[in-house]
Motif scaffolding. Structure first.
Motif, PDB file in Angstrom:
ATOM      1  N   UNK A   1      42.941  14.834  82.490  1.00 18.53           N
ATOM      2  CA  UNK A   1      43.830  13.678  82.607  1.00 18.53           C
ATOM      3  C   UNK A   1      45.291  14.092  82.579  1.00 18.53           C
ATOM      4  N   UNK A   2      45.574  15.248  81.945  1.00 23.45           N
ATOM      5  CA  UNK A   2      46.945  15.755  81.883  1.00 23.45           C
ATOM      6  C   UNK A   2      47.235  16.777  82.989  1.00 23.45           C
TER       7      UNK A   2
ATOM      8  N   UNK B   1      34.700  16.064  75.489  1.00 20.56           N
ATOM      9  CA  UNK B   1      35.859  15.174  75.425  1.00 20.56           C
ATOM     10  C   UNK B   1      37.171  15.862  75.733  1.00 20.56           C
ATOM     11  N   UNK B   2      37.363  17.063  75.158  1.00 19.16           N
ATOM     12  CA  UNK B   2      38.614  17.795  75.373  1.00 19.16           C
ATOM     13  C   UNK B   2      38.854  18.142  76.839  1.00 19.16           C
TER      14      UNK B   2
ATOM     15  N   UNK C   1      41.743  22.718  87.045  1.00 23.62           N
ATOM     16  CA  UNK C   1      40.832  23.867  87.086  1.00 23.62           C
ATOM     17  C   UNK C   1      40.089  24.075  85.780  1.00 23.62           C
ATOM     18  N   UNK C   2      40.056  23.047  84.935  1.00 24.49           N
ATOM     19  CA  UNK C   2      39.426  23.176  83.625  1.00 24.49           C
ATOM     20  C   UNK C   2      37.921  23.422  83.747  1.00 24.49           C
ATOM     21  N   UNK C   3      37.324  23.013  84.867  1.00 22.11           N
ATOM     22  CA  UNK C   3      35.882  23.212  85.059  1.00 22.11           C
ATOM     23  C   UNK C   3      35.516  24.688  85.164  1.00 22.11           C
TER      24      UNK C   3
ATOM     25  N   UNK D   1      36.032  27.386  70.093  1.00 20.88           N
ATOM     26  CA  UNK D   1      37.132  26.592  69.545  1.00 20.88           C
ATOM     27  C   UNK D   1      36.606  25.596  68.526  1.00 20.88           C
ATOM     28  N   UNK D   2      35.535  24.914  68.882  1.00 21.04           N
ATOM     29  CA  UNK D   2      34.976  23.909  67.988  1.00 21.04           C
ATOM     30  C   UNK D   2      34.430  24.529  66.707  1.00 21.04           C
ATOM     31  N   UNK D   3      33.683  25.631  66.848  1.00 25.74           N
ATOM     32  CA  UNK D   3      33.113  26.299  65.676  1.00 25.74           C
ATOM     33  C   UNK D   3      34.214  26.817  64.759  1.00 25.74           C
ATOM     34  N   UNK D   4      35.283  27.344  65.335  1.00 26.45           N
ATOM     35  CA  UNK D   4      36.397  27.864  64.523  1.00 26.45           C
ATOM     36  C   UNK D   4      37.063  26.745  63.737  1.00 26.45           C
ATOM     37  N   UNK D   5      37.286  25.613  64.393  1.00 20.86           N
ATOM     38  CA  UNK D   5      37.899  24.466  63.711  1.00 20.86           C
ATOM     39  C   UNK D   5      36.978  23.916  62.624  1.00 20.86           C
TER      40      UNK D   5
END
Length: 227
Positions: free
Chosen positions: A86-87, A79-80, A91-93, A103-107
Motif C-alpha cells: 500500500x506504501x 499483513x505486513x 516488489x515485496x512479493x 522478523x516475527x520470531x525475533x519480535x
C-alpha cells in the motif's frame, strides 16, 4: 494392525523429516540472538525510563504477550506485506517468506526476553552500577563489561527455557508457507494417510532437540558454579 500404525513407515520417514531440520535450526539460531538484542534494548529503556522508547517498549511487550503466536505470525507474514504494498513496495512479493518469519520470531522472542533481561539486571547489586559511575566508566563499558556478564549468570536457566520455547514455536511457521519438518509431515501424511507415524517422528525430533538444549544449560550452569 498395520493399517492403524505402520512402524516401518515411521522409521523410514524419519530421515526424510530430518532433512528439513536445518530450517528449524536456522530460524531458531537467527531469531533467538536477535530477540535477545531486542530484549536487552527494551529492558534498558524501561529500567532507565527512557522517554518515548520506554512507552513504545511497554506497548510492544504488552501486545506480544497479550496476543496468540499465530495471530502475530499472520500479521507479520501476511499483513505486513499488504501494508508495504500500500506504501508503494510493489516488489515485496519477491521477498522470501522466511524473512518475515524471522522478523516475527525475533519480535516475539524479544518481548519475552525483555522481561528475562530486566529481571536478571535487577538481580545484580546496585552497588556495582554505582561503583562504575564512581570510576567514571561509560554506560557502554559498564553494561557490556560488568553488568551484563553478571546478569547472564542469573539468566541462564530462564534463557534456556525461552530457547526451548523458541525452538518449539518453529513448529507453527509452516502456516506462513515455510517448508519445514511440520510442513513436510503434513504433505507426506496427505498422500500416505499415516499422520500418526509422521507426527510422532516430528515429536521425537523436537524432544531430542529440547533435551540437547537442557543438557547445554546444565553444563553452562555448572561451569558458572565452579568458576
Amino acid at each position: 494392525m498395520d493399517q492403524f500404525f505402520n512402524l516401518n513407515y515411521m522409521v523410514s520417514s524419519l530421515p526424510i523429516l530430518l532433512s528439513y531440520l536445518d530450517v528449524t535450526l536456522f530460524v531458531t539460531a537467527v531469531s533467538f540472538p536477535i530477540g535477545l538484542a531486542i530484549g536487552a534494548v527494551t529492558a534498558l529503556a524501561r529500567i532507565h525510563k527512557t522517554p518515548v522508547l520506554s512507552q513504545i517498549s511497554s506497548v510492544y511487550i504488552s501486545f506480544i504477550r497479550g496476543t496468540p503466536f499465530l495471530v502475530q505470525l499472520f500479521l507479520i507474514c501476511f499483513g505486513l506485506p499488504q501494508v508495504l504494498r500500500a506504501f508503494g513496495a510493489s516488489d515485496i512479493r519477491s521477498v522470501p517468506g522466511i524473512v518475515f518469519v524471522l522478523l516475527m520470531m525475533s519480535l516475539h522472542e524479544g518481548a519475552y526476553l525483555s522481561e528475562v533481561v530486566r529481571g536478571s539486571l535487577s538481580a545484580v547489586e546496585k552497588g556495582q552500577l554505582e561503583a562504575c559511575r564512581a570510576m567514571n566508566l561509560t554506560k557502554k563499558r559498564t553494561y557490556l563489561g560488568i553488568i551484563f556478564p553478571q546478569a547472564f549468570r542469573f539468566a541462564v536457566p530462564v534463557l534456556g527455557n525461552t530457547l526451548i520455547s523458541c525452538l518449539k514455536n518453529t513448529s507453527l511457521i509452516f502456516n506462513a508457507g515455510v517448508v519445514d519438518m511440520m510442513s513436510k509431515a503434513d504433505l507426506m501424511g496427505a498422500y500416505s494417510y499415516h499422520h500418526l507415524e509422521l507426527y510422532l517422528d516430528v515429536g521425537l525430533i523436537y524432544i531430542a532437540l529440547c533435551a540437547i538444549v537442557q543438557i547445554g544449560v546444565i553444563i553452562v550452569n555448572r561451569s558458572f558454579r565452579y568458576a
